[in-house]
Design a protein around this motif. Structure first.
Motif, PDB file in Angstrom:
ATOM      1  N   GLY A 110     -16.214  21.849  16.768  1.00  0.00           N
ATOM      2  CA  GLY A 110     -15.878  22.754  15.939  1.00  0.00           C
ATOM      3  C   GLY A 110     -15.850  22.447  14.553  1.00  0.00           C
ATOM      4  N   ILE A 111     -15.382  21.223  14.143  1.00  0.00           N
ATOM      5  CA  ILE A 111     -15.179  20.731  13.058  1.00  0.00           C
ATOM      6  C   ILE A 111     -16.642  20.562  12.283  1.00  0.00           C
ATOM      7  CG2 ILE A 111     -14.602  18.353  11.746  1.00  0.00           C
ATOM      8  CD1 ILE A 111     -12.288  17.791  13.714  1.00  0.00           C
ATOM      9  N   ILE A 112     -17.382  19.994  12.831  1.00  0.00           N
ATOM     10  CA  ILE A 112     -19.041  19.940  12.533  1.00  0.00           C
ATOM     11  C   ILE A 112     -19.471  21.280  12.083  1.00  0.00           C
ATOM     12  CG2 ILE A 112     -21.309  19.226  12.972  1.00  0.00           C
ATOM     13  CD1 ILE A 112     -20.242  17.167  14.679  1.00  0.00           C
ATOM     14  N   THR A 113     -19.324  22.246  12.875  1.00  0.00           N
ATOM     15  CA  THR A 113     -19.567  23.617  12.521  1.00  0.00           C
ATOM     16  C   THR A 113     -19.084  24.279  11.278  1.00  0.00           C
ATOM     17  OG1 THR A 113     -20.006  24.236  14.881  1.00  0.00           O
ATOM     18  CG2 THR A 113     -19.819  25.867  13.301  1.00  0.00           C
ATOM     19  N   ALA A 114     -17.494  23.779  11.097  1.00  0.00           N
ATOM     20  CA  ALA A 114     -16.912  24.132   9.878  1.00  0.00           C
ATOM     21  C   ALA A 114     -17.575  23.403   8.646  1.00  0.00           C
ATOM     22  CB  ALA A 114     -15.446  24.025  10.191  1.00  0.00           C
ATOM     23  N   TYR A 115     -17.815  22.017   9.015  1.00  0.00           N
ATOM     24  CA  TYR A 115     -18.363  21.551   7.460  1.00  0.00           C
ATOM     25  C   TYR A 115     -19.550  21.841   7.232  1.00  0.00           C
ATOM     26  CZ  TYR A 115     -14.298  17.883   7.955  1.00  0.00           C
ATOM     27  OH  TYR A 115     -13.159  17.335   7.761  1.00  0.00           O
ATOM     28  N   SER A 116     -20.417  21.992   8.256  1.00  0.00           N
ATOM     29  CA  SER A 116     -21.846  22.794   7.984  1.00  0.00           C
ATOM     30  C   SER A 116     -21.697  24.032   7.341  1.00  0.00           C
ATOM     31  CB  SER A 116     -22.555  23.059   9.384  1.00  0.00           C
ATOM     32  OG  SER A 116     -22.718  21.815  10.138  1.00  0.00           O
ATOM     33  N   ILE A 117     -20.721  24.994   7.610  1.00  0.00           N
ATOM     34  CA  ILE A 117     -20.772  26.427   6.503  1.00  0.00           C
ATOM     35  C   ILE A 117     -20.309  25.976   5.440  1.00  0.00           C
ATOM     36  CG2 ILE A 117     -19.564  28.410   6.556  1.00  0.00           C
ATOM     37  CD1 ILE A 117     -18.880  28.197   9.738  1.00  0.00           C
ATOM     38  N   LEU A 118     -19.402  24.799   5.193  1.00  0.00           N
ATOM     39  CA  LEU A 118     -18.709  24.620   3.814  1.00  0.00           C
ATOM     40  C   LEU A 118     -19.954  23.743   2.939  1.00  0.00           C
ATOM     41  CD1 LEU A 118     -16.698  24.104   1.722  1.00  0.00           C
ATOM     42  CD2 LEU A 118     -16.008  21.894   3.106  1.00  0.00           C
ATOM     43  N   ILE A 119     -20.748  22.954   3.687  1.00  0.00           N
ATOM     44  CA  ILE A 119     -21.615  22.340   2.832  1.00  0.00           C
ATOM     45  C   ILE A 119     -22.993  23.498   2.612  1.00  0.00           C
ATOM     46  CG2 ILE A 119     -23.628  20.698   3.068  1.00  0.00           C
ATOM     47  CD1 ILE A 119     -21.605  19.025   4.816  1.00  0.00           C
ATOM     48  N   GLY A 120     -23.207  24.292   3.361  1.00  0.00           N
ATOM     49  CA  GLY A 120     -24.087  25.510   3.154  1.00  0.00           C
ATOM     50  C   GLY A 120     -23.687  26.248   2.063  1.00  0.00           C
ATOM     51  N   ALA A 121     -22.401  26.605   1.926  1.00  0.00           N
ATOM     52  CA  ALA A 121     -22.031  27.454   1.020  1.00  0.00           C
ATOM     53  C   ALA A 121     -22.216  26.650  -0.436  1.00  0.00           C
ATOM     54  CB  ALA A 121     -20.772  27.964   0.953  1.00  0.00           C
ATOM     55  N   CYS A 122     -21.644  25.434  -0.450  1.00  0.00           N
ATOM     56  CA  CYS A 122     -21.866  24.640  -1.566  1.00  0.00           C
ATOM     57  C   CYS A 122     -23.255  24.333  -2.114  1.00  0.00           C
ATOM     58  CB  CYS A 122     -21.159  23.261  -1.537  1.00  0.00           C
ATOM     59  SG  CYS A 122     -19.354  23.286  -1.136  1.00  0.00           S
TER      60      CYS A 122
ATOM     61  N   ALA B 266     -13.215  32.951   6.797  1.00  0.00           N
ATOM     62  CA  ALA B 266     -14.595  32.738   7.870  1.00  0.00           C
ATOM     63  C   ALA B 266     -14.576  31.308   8.413  1.00  0.00           C
ATOM     64  CB  ALA B 266     -15.642  32.955   6.904  1.00  0.00           C
ATOM     65  N   ILE B 267     -14.379  30.255   7.540  1.00  0.00           N
ATOM     66  CA  ILE B 267     -14.417  28.866   8.161  1.00  0.00           C
ATOM     67  C   ILE B 267     -13.337  28.764   9.333  1.00  0.00           C
ATOM     68  CG2 ILE B 267     -14.169  26.503   7.694  1.00  0.00           C
ATOM     69  CD1 ILE B 267     -15.427  26.794   5.236  1.00  0.00           C
ATOM     70  N   THR B 268     -11.948  29.376   8.893  1.00  0.00           N
ATOM     71  CA  THR B 268     -10.840  29.138   9.737  1.00  0.00           C
ATOM     72  C   THR B 268     -11.390  29.877  11.137  1.00  0.00           C
ATOM     73  OG1 THR B 268      -9.416  28.982   8.105  1.00  0.00           O
ATOM     74  CG2 THR B 268      -8.477  29.434  10.221  1.00  0.00           C
ATOM     75  N   SER B 269     -12.063  31.084  10.996  1.00  0.00           N
ATOM     76  CA  SER B 269     -12.327  31.843  12.134  1.00  0.00           C
ATOM     77  C   SER B 269     -13.154  30.995  13.457  1.00  0.00           C
ATOM     78  CB  SER B 269     -12.942  33.220  11.817  1.00  0.00           C
ATOM     79  OG  SER B 269     -14.381  32.792  11.310  1.00  0.00           O
ATOM     80  N   VAL B 270     -13.672  29.902  12.747  1.00  0.00           N
ATOM     81  CA  VAL B 270     -14.581  29.007  13.872  1.00  0.00           C
ATOM     82  C   VAL B 270     -13.369  28.413  14.790  1.00  0.00           C
ATOM     83  CG1 VAL B 270     -15.901  26.744  13.966  1.00  0.00           C
ATOM     84  CG2 VAL B 270     -16.375  28.473  12.360  1.00  0.00           C
ATOM     85  N   GLY B 271     -12.190  28.286  14.400  1.00  0.00           N
ATOM     86  CA  GLY B 271     -11.507  27.588  15.524  1.00  0.00           C
ATOM     87  C   GLY B 271     -11.342  26.230  15.591  1.00  0.00           C
ATOM     88  N   ALA B 272     -12.084  25.679  14.381  1.00  0.00           N
ATOM     89  CA  ALA B 272     -12.134  24.116  14.376  1.00  0.00           C
ATOM     90  C   ALA B 272     -11.053  23.165  14.883  1.00  0.00           C
ATOM     91  CB  ALA B 272     -12.654  23.641  13.206  1.00  0.00           C
TER      92      ALA B 272
ATOM     93  N   GLY C 195     -30.988  31.963   6.260  1.00  0.00           N
ATOM     94  CA  GLY C 195     -31.342  31.838   7.832  1.00  0.00           C
ATOM     95  C   GLY C 195     -30.202  31.024   8.421  1.00  0.00           C
ATOM     96  N   PHE C 196     -29.510  29.992   7.796  1.00  0.00           N
ATOM     97  CA  PHE C 196     -28.542  29.140   8.401  1.00  0.00           C
ATOM     98  C   PHE C 196     -27.442  30.197   8.631  1.00  0.00           C
ATOM     99  CE2 PHE C 196     -24.741  26.851   7.529  1.00  0.00           C
ATOM    100  CZ  PHE C 196     -24.786  26.015   8.736  1.00  0.00           C
ATOM    101  N   PHE C 197     -26.977  30.892   7.546  1.00  0.00           N
ATOM    102  CA  PHE C 197     -25.727  31.581   7.722  1.00  0.00           C
ATOM    103  C   PHE C 197     -26.040  32.735   8.811  1.00  0.00           C
ATOM    104  CE2 PHE C 197     -24.795  30.513   3.033  1.00  0.00           C
ATOM    105  CZ  PHE C 197     -23.572  29.772   3.643  1.00  0.00           C
ATOM    106  N   VAL C 198     -27.036  33.264   8.998  1.00  0.00           N
ATOM    107  CA  VAL C 198     -27.513  34.217   9.962  1.00  0.00           C
ATOM    108  C   VAL C 198     -27.228  33.699  11.394  1.00  0.00           C
ATOM    109  CG1 VAL C 198     -29.146  35.798  11.131  1.00  0.00           C
ATOM    110  CG2 VAL C 198     -28.879  35.852   8.730  1.00  0.00           C
ATOM    111  N   PHE C 199     -27.631  32.449  11.497  1.00  0.00           N
ATOM    112  CA  PHE C 199     -27.707  31.724  12.806  1.00  0.00           C
ATOM    113  C   PHE C 199     -26.261  31.565  13.144  1.00  0.00           C
ATOM    114  CE2 PHE C 199     -27.133  27.478  14.733  1.00  0.00           C
ATOM    115  CZ  PHE C 199     -27.906  27.714  15.709  1.00  0.00           C
ATOM    116  N   VAL C 200     -25.457  30.872  12.032  1.00  0.00           N
ATOM    117  CA  VAL C 200     -24.075  30.589  12.402  1.00  0.00           C
ATOM    118  C   VAL C 200     -23.085  32.013  12.840  1.00  0.00           C
ATOM    119  CG1 VAL C 200     -21.819  29.546  11.455  1.00  0.00           C
ATOM    120  CG2 VAL C 200     -24.068  28.526  10.952  1.00  0.00           C
TER     121      VAL C 200
END
Length: 209
Positions: free
Chosen positions: A10-22, A138-144, A197-202
């Motif tokens: 979950g932490i990796i997923t949250a960090y991936s979303i953060l990096i993708g947005a940045c 949105a990141i918090t909703s991952v429940g990391a 594409g990454f955001f659609v996948f997540v």
């Protein structure tokens, strides 16, 4: 150690979303690029520290609010995931839109400020941005780190702070150079398409989890 492994996906997923947005620069990056170009990189990095602290504040508030909500309402996680999915799809739409019609990468004009003023500017820019709040929800909703202990939560928040600082700082420093700015503009549509594409996948993964 076992506790860390449980929360690691979950932490990796949250960090991936953060990096993708940045990776997709917005007003904050344009402001930082203006600071680096006109007033020097020290002031730009100081503003990055303010943005990172603002991210910590929003991150902690969303974690606290979501934790209280989930403790009171059993079906709140479903609602939160739907909200997070919707916002990720919104980010995907924005990325695809930039891919088809990339906006120019131009630095925002900035006035001369002290280091303290630069720091507070970055902090206020982040904590007063509604999109930043929606993004952290949105990141918090991952429940990391949902139901994690204080140690894991602290490490997670600190890691997100470092990612925010490094990513914003890298953009400010790289795009302050004209050559790098031209190179990025040349390949920006492909970067944005990959991000979309990454955001659609997540979003799909979040909706189906």
């Amino acid at each position: 150690m076992n506790d860390i492994l449980i929360f690691l996906p979950g932490i990796i997923t949250a960090y991936s979303i953060l990096i993708g947005a940045c990776l997709s620069p917005g007003p904050a990056v344009m402001m930082l690029m203006g600071l680096a170009t006109e007033q020097g990189r020290t002031k730009a990095l100081t503003a990055c520290a303010g943005i990172a602290l603002g991210s910590v504040c929003i991150n902690l508030l969303t974690l606290l609010g979501v934790g209280l909500l989930l403790s009171e309402v059993a079906w709140a996680m479903l609602i939160l995931r739907l909200v997070g999915t919707g916002y990720l799809l919104y980010l995907a739409y924005g990325a695809f839109k930039k891919s088809f019609n990339p906006p120019p990468v131009t630095a925002s004009k900035t006035q001369s400020h002290s280091l303290a003023r630069c720091f507070s500017t970055g902090l206020l820019l982040q904590v007063t941005n509604p999109k930043a709040i929606a993004f952290w929800l949105a990141i918090t909703s991952v429940g990391a780190v949902h139901n994690a202990g204080i140690t894991i939560t602290t490490v997670y928040v600190f890691g997100a702070c470092i990612i925010s600082f490094v990513c914003h700082g890298a953009w400010a420093l790289m795009l302050s150079a004209e050559t790098i700015r031209r190179l990025y503009s040349q390949f920006r549509r492909w970067v944005e398409a990959c991000l979309g594409g990454f955001f659609v996948f997540v979003a799909a993964k979040m909706a189906s989890s």
